[in-house]
Design an enzyme around this catalytic site. Structure first.
Site, mmCIF file in Angstrom:
data_model
loop_
_atom_site.group_PDB
_atom_site.id
_atom_site.type_symbol
_atom_site.label_atom_id
_atom_site.label_comp_id
_atom_site.label_asym_id
_atom_site.label_seq_id
_atom_site.Cartn_x
_atom_site.Cartn_y
_atom_site.Cartn_z
ATOM 1 N N ASP A 115 0.941 -1.341 0.128
ATOM 2 C CA ASP A 115 0.198 0.127 0.105
ATOM 3 C C ASP A 115 0.932 1.228 0.006
ATOM 4 O OD1 ASP A 115 -2.442 1.398 0.060
ATOM 5 O OD2 ASP A 115 -2.514 1.483 2.145
ATOM 6 N N VAL A 116 1.763 1.063 -0.825
ATOM 7 C CA VAL A 116 2.795 2.440 -1.005
ATOM 8 C C VAL A 116 2.114 3.616 -1.774
ATOM 9 C CG1 VAL A 116 5.157 3.064 -1.619
ATOM 10 C CG2 VAL A 116 4.702 0.733 -1.449
#
Length: 624
Positions: free
Chosen positions: A508-509
């Site tokens: 979930d960058v």
């Protein structure tokens, strides 16, 4: 061809953000970025796409522009102190919008408009966030038939005052008077400086020192609703999000009393929140006004003086706010008083761990959908307590521990579902950088962080990691629900069948999950529990639904180049990951009923697919 919209101060924060938003809403509308520094204006124009750059001189009535220049509207995204921007517009019969004069400086604008009432429409939008607070309050007011009182509590983070121009505006307004303007019992009344002080309640329950301010929102709300009592208070300090180690947010609390259509007395309390501060809200406020003035939406605007609420539908404003990630939600129970917890009661669930680990609370408790958080101090340093409430959050905490503070926030200690971890205290904000002319730099920081996390490490996280094929289950479930989902699933299937460079992924960058930790530089937080090809994490960088510019073609192409260079990934494979991940993200938003963010993901997938098609076409031509 439609004449260009002239944005004075277009290379500043408010101007550049507005230009980016207008380009997203209206891809073919010409824009002119006007500023004192031509290089900077050209840089912003290039990032926006379909825009030109010019220099201006606000000391001249003609602004130093060529006599044959033709525009459709003039936007003053700075203080037009000599009113030459206004006179330039009036001389040419062009609509004009200003945001910086404020309640105490609008006199000259009003007089200029009255003296030449038939010359041009003038939108005086020197309200909070260019009218957004007023429009949000009016959207809430739609639930009432009669309104007795309105009170706005504005919480502005001390690191988010709008750049040099915004800071100068605040300093100028505060230098004029410390008094506050309210409407009380139907009468507009000035409060002396010693009676303006008041606490403003943040969404996390913290009480922040504030004061009544003289702002255009007071007369706008009073006269638009007929409410006899209206007050607007401002608190500047550390926002709720920054207290839990994230980027500076903005909070606008809306309290309203009145009666509904049945005659029942009601009290409404809502918060308008954006996780990236005032900049996105201000850009929406300006862009909504420009749409009306430039004839991009609605009937032509007649000459004369106007305010945001006289031209813009509050429901439409709420829709546009939702699209950029703003949330208008019911306020939680007050942190003190009838029906609410006291500050001590709010800390009750934490008291045992505070004592056991010798911690002191350093802010109000916070809650997210998957965890509870409490800012604390540990051995004299800022830290964050986090208690996971879902299996996904628990697994993510195990990944964070495994990284051991290398490229990610350090976990100092943990027990069961609770971790004590490092808290970000730096002033940097990747979202603000991306929207403020430093997009390439922000993307490179994200790429460096991802590369750091992907390095070879001994052992494995103490949790069961989810393979990417299982992670894509939501996309698989909707693969027959339209051609866009089918296209994304086809790309995902091919990639998952032939994995390369498999690593423990962050999962979930994005711009809000890599924070400035001061001397420790930029570090990741909030990982998921996923394993698979490293390209997945890089595809996330091009598919951030909370980034207003994510689906802009010029921005996409530029950041694609930056990521390919920084990551070493083959361009074609990265684009296929973007098509796949954007479809997965769209499916998640569909599950949440969020069609706005779903459609933005689809738009990013369309861009990636177009780049793949262009590459395939070039390859065919090269062989022919």
């Amino acid at each position: 061809m439609r004449p260009s919209i002239l944005i004075l101060g277009g290379s500043g924060q408010a101007g550049s953000d507005t230009a980016a938003l207008l380009r997203r809403w209206h891809p073919t509308v010409p824009l002119t970025i006007a500023g004192r520094d031509l290089d900077r204006a050209q840089r912003v124009a290039g990032e926006v796409g379909g825009a030109t750059a010019v220099t201006i001189d606000l000391r001249r009535r003609d602004l130093g522009l060529p006599d044959d220049a033709v525009y459709s509207a003039v936007v003053a995204a700075l203080w037009d102190d000599r009113l030459n921007g206004l006179r330039y517009a009036q001389d040419r019969g062009l609509p004009y919008l200003s945001i910086s004069s404020g309640l105490l400086d609008i006199g000259p604008e009003v007089v200029a408009g009255a003296q030449r009432a038939s010359a041009a429409p003038i939108l005086v939008a020197s309200h909070f966030c260019a009218g957004i607070a007023t429009l949000a309050a009016l959207d809430v007011a739609g639930d009432l038939d009669r309104i007795d009182s309105i009170r706005l509590g504005l919480i502005l983070d001390e690191t988010d005052t709008g750049g040099p121009a915004g800071t100068a505006d605040l300093e100028r307004w505060s230098a004029v008077t410390a008094a506050g303007l309210v409407r009380h019992d139907g009468v507009f009344t000035w409060l002396s400086a010693d009676t303006t002080q008041v606490d403003v309640r943040a969404v996390d329950g913290a009480q922040m020192a504030g004061h009544s301010i003289p702002i255009l929102d007071v007369p706008s709300l009073a006269l638009a609703t007929g409410a006899p009592d209206v007050r607007v208070d401002l608190a500047v300090g550390e926002s709720s999000s920054r207290r839990r180690g994230k980027a500076a947010s903005i909070e606008i609390r809306i309290d309203m009393t009145g009666t509904d259509a049945t005659g029942t007395s009601r009290r409404l309390s809502r918060y308008l929140i954006h996780p990236h501060g005032q900049r996105p809200l201000t850009a929406v406020g300006i862009a909504l006004g420009v749409e009306r003035l430039a004839g991009l939406r609605g009937d032509p605007v007649r000459p004369g003086i106007h305010t945001p609420e006289s031209l813009i539908d509050p429901g439409y404003a709420a829709q546009r706010l939702s699209e950029i990630g703003a949330v208008l939600a019911d306020a939680p129970p007050d942190s003190a008083g009838p029906g609410g917890e006291s500050a001590g009661q709010a800390l009750d669930p934490w008291q045992e761990v505070l004592a056991r680990w010798d911690l002191s609370a350093d802010g109000a408790p916070l809650a997210t959908p998957g965890s509870d958080l409490l800012p604390v101090r540990w051995n004299g340093r800022p830290a964050m307590l986090k208690r996971a409430n879902t299996p996904e959050e628990r697994a993510g905490a195990a990944v964070l521990r495994w990284w051991g503070g290398d490229g990610a926030a350090e976990v100092f200690t943990h027990e069961g579902d609770t971790v004590l971890m490092e808290r970000a205290t730096g002033d940097g904000d990747l979202m603000a950088m991306a929207l403020g002319g430093r997009d390439d730099e922000a993307t490179r920081i994200l790429c460096d962080t991802v590369a750091h996390l992907h390095r070879n490490r001994p052992g494995a996280p103490a949790t069961d990691l989810v393979p990417l094929r299982e992670w894509f289950a939501s996309l698989a479930a909707v693969r027959e629900d339209g051609p866009r989902y089918a296209r994304s699933w086809e790309a995902a299937e091919a990639l998952l069948a032939d994995p390369r460079d498999e690593v423990v992924l962050h999962g979930d960058v994005h711009h809000d999950n890599v924070l400035d930790f001061g001397a420790r530089s930029w570090l990741a937080i909030d990982p998921k529990c996923v394993t698979g090809e490293r390209g997945y994490d890089y595809a996330n960088l091009l598919t951030n639904p909370d980034l207003p510019t994510a689906a802009e073609p010029a921005r996409f192409a530029r950041q694609l180049d930056v990521i390919v260079t920084a990551s070493g990934l083959p361009r074609e494979r990265l684009l296929r990951w973007v098509v796949a991940f954007a479809g997965l993200s769209a499916a998640w938003f569909d599950e949440d009923g969020d069609s706005g963010r779903r459609d933005r993901d689809f738009a990013v997938a369309d861009l990636a697919a177009a780049h793949l098609s262009d590459a395939a076409g070039r390859a065919v031509r090269a062989l022919s």
